[in-house]
Design an enzyme around this catalytic site. Structure first.
Site, short mmCIF file in Angstrom:
data_model
loop_
_atom_site.label_atom_id
_atom_site.label_comp_id
_atom_site.label_asym_id
_atom_site.label_seq_id
_atom_site.Cartn_x
_atom_site.Cartn_y
_atom_site.Cartn_z
N GLN A 129 -7.56 -0.41 3.54
CA GLN A 129 -8.31 -1.02 4.64
C GLN A 129 -9.72 -1.42 4.23
O GLN A 129 -10.41 -2.10 4.99
CB GLN A 129 -8.39 -0.05 5.84
CG GLN A 129 -7.06 0.18 6.52
CD GLN A 129 -6.55 -1.01 7.31
OE1 GLN A 129 -7.28 -1.99 7.55
NE2 GLN A 129 -5.30 -0.97 7.72
N CYS A 144 -0.69 1.70 11.81
CA CYS A 144 0.40 1.05 11.10
C CYS A 144 1.71 1.30 11.80
O CYS A 144 2.74 0.75 11.42
CB CYS A 144 0.45 1.51 9.67
SG CYS A 144 -0.98 0.96 8.77
N THR A 194 11.38 -7.57 -11.37
CA THR A 194 10.65 -8.84 -11.56
C THR A 194 9.52 -8.91 -10.54
O THR A 194 9.73 -8.68 -9.34
CB THR A 194 11.62 -10.03 -11.39
OG1 THR A 194 12.65 -9.89 -12.36
CG2 THR A 194 10.90 -11.36 -11.58
N ASN A 204 -7.57 3.44 8.85
CA ASN A 204 -6.96 2.29 9.50
C ASN A 204 -7.10 2.32 11.02
O ASN A 204 -7.16 1.29 11.66
CB ASN A 204 -5.47 2.21 9.13
CG ASN A 204 -4.79 3.56 9.09
OD1 ASN A 204 -5.30 4.51 8.50
ND2 ASN A 204 -3.65 3.66 9.72
N GLY A 222 0.81 -1.21 0.00
CA GLY A 222 0.00 0.00 0.00
C GLY A 222 0.84 1.26 0.00
O GLY A 222 0.50 2.26 -0.64
N THR A 223 1.96 1.23 0.71
CA THR A 223 2.82 2.41 0.79
C THR A 223 3.32 2.78 -0.61
O THR A 223 3.22 3.95 -1.02
CB THR A 223 4.01 2.13 1.74
OG1 THR A 223 3.48 1.89 3.05
CG2 THR A 223 4.98 3.29 1.78
N SER A 262 -3.66 -3.33 -0.68
CA SER A 262 -2.55 -4.03 -0.03
C SER A 262 -3.02 -5.42 0.38
O SER A 262 -4.12 -5.57 0.93
CB SER A 262 -2.10 -3.24 1.19
OG SER A 262 -1.08 -3.94 1.86
N ALA A 263 -2.17 -6.42 0.13
CA ALA A 263 -2.58 -7.81 0.36
C ALA A 263 -2.70 -8.19 1.83
O ALA A 263 -3.59 -8.93 2.22
CB ALA A 263 -1.59 -8.75 -0.32
N HIS A 264 -1.77 -7.68 2.66
CA HIS A 264 -1.71 -8.22 4.03
C HIS A 264 -2.82 -7.71 4.93
O HIS A 264 -2.96 -8.17 6.06
CB HIS A 264 -0.33 -7.99 4.65
CG HIS A 264 0.00 -6.59 5.05
ND1 HIS A 264 0.12 -6.20 6.35
CD2 HIS A 264 0.26 -5.48 4.31
CE1 HIS A 264 0.45 -4.92 6.41
NE2 HIS A 264 0.54 -4.45 5.19
N1 PLP Z 1 -2.85 2.86 3.72
C1 PLP Z 1 -3.53 2.49 4.80
C2 PLP Z 1 -4.89 3.04 5.04
C3 PLP Z 1 -2.99 1.56 5.69
O1 PLP Z 1 -3.68 1.17 6.76
C4 PLP Z 1 -1.70 1.05 5.44
C5 PLP Z 1 -1.13 0.13 6.42
O2 PLP Z 1 0.01 0.00 6.67
C6 PLP Z 1 -1.02 1.46 4.27
C7 PLP Z 1 -1.63 2.38 3.45
C8 PLP Z 1 0.33 0.93 3.92
O3 PLP Z 1 0.20 -0.38 3.39
P1 PLP Z 1 1.46 -1.38 3.39
O4 PLP Z 1 1.63 -1.87 4.77
O5 PLP Z 1 1.04 -2.47 2.44
O6 PLP Z 1 2.61 -0.61 2.86
#
Ligand code: PLP
Length: 374
Positions: A168, A314, A227, A140, A72-73, A188-190
């Site tokens: 989220q 986060c 890759t 989040n 996500g970042t 974001s997958a996790h």
């Molecule tokens: N955006 C939101 C709303 C999030 O809660 C998070 C959590 O870390 C992120 C972005 C960043 O995602 P990632 O952990 O996959 O970099």
């Protein structure tokens, strides 16, 4: 015998789904590079493109519009830097990956954490050059859902592009890029039971020009060289497909969250639930009791085998006050904020364990004689 651990920190990272673990393992067994032309490479490419098609279909986009990233970042940074817009307006409650990358004009939120549309309109009307507006679909820390389609409509009237951070939201509420009316979406997958370190930026217009953050081999149609993380991407797709398929049963999670809040309210006086007056994700509860510090609660719960976060999602582990709660005007209570977030494997007994442990802790601390600071 030690009690089974209770995991209630899905917004930090969701418990991995067995389907995702199986997909990661299977893709790891494919030895080819998706860019190679031989049979091994073609098999890897098929796995990659199947995942791309699956993710695209889940959010109403075309496969060519999906750019896989490291999470996500990176998706947020690619959205903000890739469009070449110098003027960026973002809500005050965005993830730090949106707020910290450069000069951002902040759109205020109200006491529930909902973006102030009138203030956005004023900002849009004031600026000369076309802007990029970045507003998350769901927060989040509090789970508060933003009126993203209204934001997009407003922005469009002023010639602005719109990015929505749906990290989220996917798998917890409906996410459709067309219905939201945004130009870009971060995933974001996790956060939904897939692996860490993989995500996507999805475009409404697959042909929109996007300046890459990473250059090199020209993967992802030149938008993100390197890759592709095939096992991660396969796990992402498997988790996302399952999470979205389970959306009709998300009410079960909402009922557990409501039961948790009701039970705490009944046992602990003075409970505040942040954002309770707004639409919220069904899995998230950000709560505080005056006099309880988040760090001491986290540690005591951890000793009891219960995992939750402090208000600042986060960045769990950091003691800095949450910028989200501060923007909501709740800085006084921010140091007490605990985030409980449920997910696909959460059960009633997890909620009961949390309620019992939190209630005991709150009542013990509150009944302890005050010690004056020397
Ligand atoms: N955006 C939101 C709303 C999030 O809660 C998070 C959590 O870390 C992120 C972005 C960043 O995602 P990632 O952990 O996959 O970099």
């Amino acid at each position: 015998m030690a009690a089974t651990p209770v995991y209630l920190d899905y917004n930090a990272t969701a418990l991995p789904r067995p389907a995702a673990i199986a997909a990661v393992t299977k893709a790891l067994g494919l030895c080819g590079n998706p860019s190679s032309v031989h049979g091994f490479g073609r098999a890897a490419r098929r796995c990659l493109e199947d995942a791309r098609e699956a993710i695209a279909a889940l959010v109403g986009a075309t496969p060519a519009a999906v750019v896989f990233t490291s999470g996500g970042t990176e998706a947020n940074r690619l959205a903000l830097q890739g469009l070449g817009r110098r003027r960026i307006l973002a809500s005050a409650v965005e993830h730090p990956s949106v707020l910290q990358g450069g000069t951002v004009e902040t759109i205020p939120v109200d006491g529930e954490g909902v973006v102030d549309l009138a203030a956005l309109e004023r900002l849009l009307a004031a600026g000369g050059e076309p802007a990029l507006v970045s507003v998350m679909l769901a927060n989040n820390e509090t789970g508060v859902i933003q009126p993203l389609s209204a934001v997009a409509e407003l922005a469009r009237r002023h010639g602005a592009l719109v990015h929505g951070d749906a990290v989220q939201a996917l798998g917890k509420i409906e996410v459709d890029i067309g219905r939201l009316g945004v130009d870009l979406l971060s995933l974001s997958a996790h956060k939904l039971g897939g692996p860490q370190g993989v995500g996507a930026l999805v475009l409404a217009d697959a042909d929109r020009e996007l300046r890459p953050l990473l250059v090199g081999g020209g993967q992802e149609r030149g938008r993100r060289s390197g890759t592709e993380n095939l096992p991660g991407i396969a796990g992402f797709a498997a988790a996302a497909v399952e999470a979205v398929a389970e959306l009709p049963e998300i009410g079960r999670i909402g009922a557990l969250r409501d039961r948790l809040e009701r039970a705490i309210r009944n046992t602990v006086p003075g409970l505040t639930v942040f954002g309770a007056g707004a639409d919220r994700l069904p899995n998230t509860s950000c709560l505080a009791v005056p006099g309880l510090t988040a760090q001491s609660v986290l540690m005591a719960l951890d000793l009891a085998g219960i995992a939750v976060s402090s208000g600042s999602a986060c960045s769990s582990g950091k003691v800095a006050p949450s910028h989200v709660l501060t923007a909501m005007g709740r800085e006084v209570l921010a140091g007490s904020a605990i985030r409980v977030s449920l997910g696909w494997a959460s059960r009633g007994q997890d909620v009961d364990r949390f309620v019992e442990a939190f209630g005991q802790l709150a009542n013990r601390i509150r009944s302890a004689p005050a010690v004056s600071a020397a």
